[in-house]
Scaffold this motif. Structure first.
Motif, short mmCIF file in Angstrom:
data_model
loop_
_atom_site.label_atom_id
_atom_site.label_comp_id
_atom_site.label_asym_id
_atom_site.label_seq_id
_atom_site.Cartn_x
_atom_site.Cartn_y
_atom_site.Cartn_z
N UNK A 11 -6.36 5.96 12.44
CA UNK A 11 -7.14 5.27 11.40
C UNK A 11 -6.54 3.89 11.18
N UNK A 12 -7.39 2.89 11.02
CA UNK A 12 -6.85 1.55 10.73
C UNK A 12 -6.35 1.49 9.28
N UNK A 13 -5.60 0.47 8.97
CA UNK A 13 -5.16 0.26 7.59
C UNK A 13 -6.39 -0.03 6.74
N UNK A 14 -6.59 0.74 5.70
CA UNK A 14 -7.74 0.56 4.83
C UNK A 14 -7.44 -0.58 3.86
N UNK A 15 -8.43 -1.46 3.70
CA UNK A 15 -8.28 -2.61 2.81
C UNK A 15 -9.44 -2.65 1.84
N UNK A 16 -9.30 -3.47 0.80
CA UNK A 16 -10.35 -3.61 -0.20
C UNK A 16 -11.68 -3.94 0.47
N UNK A 17 -12.72 -3.21 0.07
CA UNK A 17 -14.04 -3.45 0.61
C UNK A 17 -14.43 -2.54 1.75
N UNK A 18 -13.46 -1.86 2.34
CA UNK A 18 -13.79 -0.93 3.42
C UNK A 18 -14.56 0.27 2.87
N UNK A 19 -15.51 0.75 3.64
CA UNK A 19 -16.22 1.99 3.30
C UNK A 19 -15.44 3.13 3.94
N UNK A 38 -11.08 15.77 3.73
CA UNK A 38 -10.31 15.57 2.50
C UNK A 38 -9.55 14.26 2.64
N UNK A 39 -9.64 13.42 1.62
CA UNK A 39 -8.91 12.15 1.64
C UNK A 39 -8.03 12.07 0.40
N UNK A 40 -7.00 11.27 0.50
CA UNK A 40 -6.11 11.09 -0.65
C UNK A 40 -6.67 10.04 -1.59
N UNK A 41 -6.21 10.08 -2.81
CA UNK A 41 -6.64 9.06 -3.78
C UNK A 41 -6.14 7.68 -3.36
N UNK A 42 -5.05 7.64 -2.61
CA UNK A 42 -4.49 6.36 -2.19
C UNK A 42 -5.46 5.57 -1.31
N UNK A 43 -6.10 6.25 -0.35
CA UNK A 43 -7.01 5.56 0.54
C UNK A 43 -8.23 5.06 -0.24
N UNK A 44 -8.67 5.83 -1.23
CA UNK A 44 -9.80 5.41 -2.06
C UNK A 44 -9.40 4.20 -2.91
N UNK A 45 -8.21 4.25 -3.50
CA UNK A 45 -7.74 3.12 -4.31
C UNK A 45 -7.64 1.85 -3.48
N UNK A 47 -9.39 1.11 -0.77
CA UNK A 47 -10.75 0.65 -0.46
C UNK A 47 -11.42 0.00 -1.67
N UNK A 48 -11.07 0.47 -2.85
CA UNK A 48 -11.63 -0.09 -4.08
C UNK A 48 -10.88 -1.33 -4.55
N UNK A 49 -9.80 -1.69 -3.85
CA UNK A 49 -9.02 -2.85 -4.25
C UNK A 49 -8.24 -2.63 -5.53
N UNK A 50 -7.85 -1.40 -5.79
CA UNK A 50 -7.15 -1.06 -7.03
C UNK A 50 -5.65 -0.92 -6.82
#
Length: 78
Positions: A11-19, A38-45, A47-50
């Motif tokens: 998986x690539x490094x997830x950054x803000x704006x990624x789906x 199942x994904x971790x909250x970290x990857x969602x955060x 992607x959301x730029x949080x």
């Protein structure tokens, strides 16, 4: 019924704006209907730029609703 569990590699490094769904689908073309991902909250955060930069104690304090238990340097928090 069989349950199989595996971690995704490449998986690539997830950054803000990624789906997140698009990133996972591109990395795992063999997903099928009824598979559970199942994904971790970290990857969602991410992607959301949080993401914020702060020390660990400040980060925990800013997200803590209450301290459930504490012993030495270990805390269980809500």
């Amino acid at each position: 019924m069989t349950l199989q569990v595996w971690g995704l590699e490449g998986l690539p490094e997830v950054e803000a704006g990624h789906e997140v769904a698009d990133v996972i689908a591109a990395a795992t073309p063999d997903l099928r209907d009824n598979d559970v991902v199942v994904v971790t909250s970290k990857i969602v955060s991410k992607a959301e730029g949080r993401l914020v930069t702060m020390n660990r104690d400040a980060a925990i304090a800013s997200e803590t609703v209450r301290v459930v238990a504490e012993r030495g340097g270990t805390r269980i928090v809500e």
